[in-house]
Design a protein around this motif. Structure first.
Motif, PDB file in Angstrom:
ATOM      1  N   SER A   1      -0.635  -9.758   1.792  1.00  0.00           N
ATOM      2  CA  SER A   1      -0.429 -10.771   2.832  1.00  0.00           C
ATOM      3  C   SER A   1      -1.098 -12.084   2.453  1.00  0.00           C
ATOM      4  O   SER A   1      -0.514 -13.168   2.631  1.00  0.00           O
ATOM      5  N   ILE A   2      -2.304 -12.013   1.901  1.00  0.00           N
ATOM      6  CA  ILE A   2      -3.008 -13.222   1.460  1.00  0.00           C
ATOM      7  C   ILE A   2      -2.235 -13.891   0.326  1.00  0.00           C
ATOM      8  O   ILE A   2      -2.082 -15.116   0.278  1.00  0.00           O
ATOM      9  N   LEU A   3      -1.722 -13.079  -0.598  1.00  0.00           N
ATOM     10  CA  LEU A   3      -0.923 -13.596  -1.714  1.00  0.00           C
ATOM     11  C   LEU A   3       0.333 -14.304  -1.196  1.00  0.00           C
ATOM     12  O   LEU A   3       0.710 -15.377  -1.685  1.00  0.00           O
ATOM     13  N   ASP A   4       0.975 -13.706  -0.201  1.00  0.00           N
ATOM     14  CA  ASP A   4       2.195 -14.288   0.371  1.00  0.00           C
ATOM     15  C   ASP A   4       1.913 -15.674   0.961  1.00  0.00           C
ATOM     16  O   ASP A   4       2.679 -16.615   0.758  1.00  0.00           O
ATOM     17  N   ARG A   5       0.797 -15.798   1.676  1.00  0.00           N
ATOM     18  CA  ARG A   5       0.460 -17.091   2.275  1.00  0.00           C
ATOM     19  C   ARG A   5       0.182 -18.135   1.194  1.00  0.00           C
ATOM     20  O   ARG A   5       0.583 -19.292   1.310  1.00  0.00           O
ATOM     21  N   PHE A   6      -0.519 -17.714   0.162  1.00  0.00           N
ATOM     22  CA  PHE A   6      -0.843 -18.634  -0.933  1.00  0.00           C
ATOM     23  C   PHE A   6       0.436 -19.115  -1.619  1.00  0.00           C
ATOM     24  O   PHE A   6       0.591 -20.302  -1.893  1.00  0.00           O
ATOM     25  N   CYS A   7       1.341 -18.180  -1.893  1.00  0.00           N
ATOM     26  CA  CYS A   7       2.599 -18.536  -2.571  1.00  0.00           C
ATOM     27  C   CYS A   7       3.451 -19.451  -1.696  1.00  0.00           C
ATOM     28  O   CYS A   7       4.064 -20.410  -2.186  1.00  0.00           O
ATOM     29  N   SER A   8       3.495 -19.175  -0.395  1.00  0.00           N
ATOM     30  CA  SER A   8       4.285 -20.006   0.517  1.00  0.00           C
ATOM     31  C   SER A   8       3.751 -21.426   0.563  1.00  0.00           C
ATOM     32  O   SER A   8       4.509 -22.403   0.528  1.00  0.00           O
ATOM     33  N   ARG A   9       2.418 -21.552   0.634  1.00  0.00           N
ATOM     34  CA  ARG A   9       1.796 -22.879   0.733  1.00  0.00           C
ATOM     35  C   ARG A   9       2.010 -23.685  -0.549  1.00  0.00           C
ATOM     36  O   ARG A   9       2.177 -24.904  -0.514  1.00  0.00           O
ATOM     37  N   ASN A  10       2.020 -23.006  -1.702  1.00  0.00           N
ATOM     38  CA  ASN A  10       2.062 -23.705  -2.979  1.00  0.00           C
ATOM     39  C   ASN A  10       3.431 -23.681  -3.651  1.00  0.00           C
ATOM     40  O   ASN A  10       3.570 -24.130  -4.792  1.00  0.00           O
ATOM     41  N   GLY A  11       4.441 -23.163  -2.949  1.00  0.00           N
ATOM     42  CA  GLY A  11       5.794 -23.200  -3.483  1.00  0.00           C
ATOM     43  C   GLY A  11       6.015 -22.318  -4.694  1.00  0.00           C
ATOM     44  O   GLY A  11       6.845 -22.628  -5.550  1.00  0.00           O
ATOM     45  N   ILE A  12       5.274 -21.217  -4.774  1.00  0.00           N
ATOM     46  CA  ILE A  12       5.424 -20.294  -5.901  1.00  0.00           C
ATOM     47  C   ILE A  12       6.527 -19.295  -5.566  1.00  0.00           C
ATOM     48  O   ILE A  12       6.415 -18.546  -4.598  1.00  0.00           O
ATOM     49  N   GLN A  13       7.579 -19.296  -6.360  1.00  0.00           N
ATOM     50  CA  GLN A  13       8.722 -18.415  -6.095  1.00  0.00           C
ATOM     51  C   GLN A  13       9.031 -17.614  -7.361  1.00  0.00           C
ATOM     52  O   GLN A  13       9.952 -17.937  -8.102  1.00  0.00           O
ATOM     53  N   GLN A  14       8.231 -16.598  -7.599  1.00  0.00           N
ATOM     54  CA  GLN A  14       8.416 -15.744  -8.768  1.00  0.00           C
ATOM     55  C   GLN A  14       9.031 -14.412  -8.337  1.00  0.00           C
ATOM     56  O   GLN A  14       8.680 -13.870  -7.288  1.00  0.00           O
ATOM     57  N   LYS A  15       9.939 -13.898  -9.154  1.00  0.00           N
ATOM     58  CA  LYS A  15      10.639 -12.669  -8.819  1.00  0.00           C
ATOM     59  C   LYS A  15       9.674 -11.505  -8.596  1.00  0.00           C
ATOM     60  O   LYS A  15       9.793 -10.753  -7.624  1.00  0.00           O
ATOM     61  N   GLN A  16       8.659 -11.377  -9.472  1.00  0.00           N
ATOM     62  CA  GLN A  16       7.745 -10.242  -9.350  1.00  0.00           C
ATOM     63  C   GLN A  16       6.886 -10.330  -8.088  1.00  0.00           C
ATOM     64  O   GLN A  16       6.510  -9.325  -7.506  1.00  0.00           O
ATOM     65  N   VAL A  17       6.583 -11.567  -7.658  1.00  0.00           N
ATOM     66  CA  VAL A  17       5.811 -11.735  -6.418  1.00  0.00           C
ATOM     67  C   VAL A  17       6.665 -11.339  -5.223  1.00  0.00           C
ATOM     68  O   VAL A  17       6.199 -10.638  -4.317  1.00  0.00           O
ATOM     69  N   ALA A  18       7.928 -11.759  -5.215  1.00  0.00           N
ATOM     70  CA  ALA A  18       8.836 -11.416  -4.110  1.00  0.00           C
ATOM     71  C   ALA A  18       9.020  -9.907  -4.016  1.00  0.00           C
ATOM     72  O   ALA A  18       9.048  -9.337  -2.917  1.00  0.00           O
TER      73      ALA A  18
END
Length: 444
Positions: A65-82
């Motif tokens: 959940s923390i990772l998701d918020r960080f990625c959303s805020r910083n525009g990180i859209q990586q397949k492995q994260v999704a």
């Protein structure tokens, strides 16, 4: 960002930063991840010490959940994260923190909000046996909604106690289901549960108290036993309803920005100035996919405060190197806010007026210039940010506040707040209005 020579063309600049650290530092950071409940042992066993050999680790639901918020805020859209995040994230209690010290805000309203979730959104989490209630299973609180584990019956001092839980279970829940990052924070929150008469000790762990004199109110161990008080049950059941005053001091947000005060702007003032309401409002905004509005509003408030401090220091000591460094730091912060919320295609792009967006793009893509012009540049940027903040305030008041107040999920908690009492004269205007800039500035 838009090309300064051709605004219709977008120019992307990528910066790659490489970090390196000593092995001891890496081990220390991983230990902090473990203590914050961001990672856990992949074998399903509870571990408190991070080991580098012979063990495999994985992200906890909280860590994801923390990772998701960080990625959303910083525009990180990586397949492995999704793929890792998937579709189901735990509903963490996102605790409010002081912008300068990062300490938790622990006013009574916030503590009561946490306590409702602590007892269980869908009713108490009562286990049939003591062993089940005291197990170290890592899967107990995966959804963030399940309450602290309680034993249906427990023998304590020759008496049978119903629905009790240990100090360890309380701290485990607070670590797993909220954004706490240190067990000392969980002890602080649990101690306030007791101070506010929401839970009480059935059995103290006196050995632990001797070793840690500061833990005389709450002991985070398996040997300290607690239960919910009648007042705590009333709070959870909604029968402990009372009007609560906002913690607002001085001028309200809408007054400070020259926004006409209708019913919803006044309600939003109340929400923004009450930590507990702000916590729930942010949760609701996240569910309706517009959390970026509140994040931007708060970030700009903090930016304006720091900008004023830095500008005063620079004007007081012109030519001073440290003062100019402070101005440069604030300018960098301005670009951070712009790139996160306002730039075309930004990760948390706000829904603002097209002309205002163009004005921001034009200002932010100009060269900063010499140090002597930086203060004037900051003033121009601050003025545009405040215009955007006014627009976001109006949007939240007209759209998000009514949805929040109608949500059945928060109905029980919102009973404690008499929103109708804040409407002046009982005849609110029909629509909030942002006045012209000259009026807004004079009011400010």
């Amino acid at each position: 960002m838009p090309d300064p020579k051709d605004p219709s063309r977008i120019v992307t600049t990528t910066t790659t930063t490489t970090f390196s650290m000593a092995k001891d530092m890496a081990r220390s950071i991983c230990q902090r991840f473990l203590e914050a409940r961001f990672i856990e042992s992949a074998d399903g066993k509870y571990q408190q010490v991070y080991t580098m050999k012979g063990s495999v680790w994985q992200l906890t639901p909280k860590g994801i959940s923390i990772l998701d918020r960080f990625c959303s805020r910083n525009g990180i859209q990586q397949k492995q994260v999704a793929e890792l995040i998937g579709n189901s994230l735990p509903q963490l209690v996102s605790l409010e923190r002081d912008g300068q010290s990062d300490k938790l805000l622990t006013d009574r309203g916030t503590i009561e909000v946490i306590f409702r979730r602590f007892v269980g959104s869908n009713g108490p989490n009562v286990k049939p046996t003591v062993s089940a209630a005291d197990s170290d299973s890592l899967s107990d609180y995966r959804d963030g909604l399940t309450g602290v584990k309680m034993a249906a019956e427990r023998k304590v001092g020759g008496k049978t106690v119903k629905d009790s839980f240990t100090g360890k279970a309380a701290t485990d829940w607070l670590m797993d289901c909220s954004t706490t990052v240190d067990r000392r924070e969980t002890i602080e929150i649990a101690s306030l549960f007791i101070e506010y008469d929401l839970m009480e000790a059935v059995q103290l762990d006196r050995t632990h108290m001797t070793q840690y004199p500061g833990h005389h109110i709450f002991q985070p161990t398996k040997f300290a036993i607690y239960q919910v008080t009648p007042k705590g049950r009333d709070l959870v059941n909604g029968s402990l309803a009372r009007g609560r005053q906002s913690e607002s001091e001085g001028v309200s947000a809408s007054q400070a920005r020259g926004i006409a005060r209708d019913s919803n702007t006044q309600r939003l003032d109340k929400i923004l100035n009450d930590a507990a309401l702000r916590l729930l409002f942010r949760e609701n905004l996240r569910e309706t996919h517009c959390e970026e509005n509140l994040s931007f509003y708060i970030d700009v408030d903090e930016f304006v405060r720091q900008c004023k401090q830095a500008t005063r220091a620079a004007l007081k000591n012109p030519g001073n190197a440290s003062s100019l460094d402070g101005i440069k730091e604030i300018m960098a912060q301005a670009y951070g806010i712009y790139n996160a919320f306002l730039a075309p295609g930004s990760p948390c792009e706000l829904n603002i007026d097209h002309q205002l967006r163009n004005n921001l793009a034009t200002r932010m893509t100009k060269a900063v210039g010499q140090d002597v012009t930086m203060i004037e540049t900051l003033r121009e940027v601050t003025s545009l940010f405040e215009d955007a903040q006014n627009a976001v305030f109006k949007l939240m008041a007209s759209d998000s506040v009514p949805k929040f107040l109608r949500s059945p999920k928060y109905e029980q908690t919102l009973k404690n707040y008499d929103f109708d009492a804040i409407i002046v004269g009982g005849h609110p205007q029909q629509q909030a209005r942002i006045p012209e800039r000259s009026q807004s500035r004079s009011n400010r």
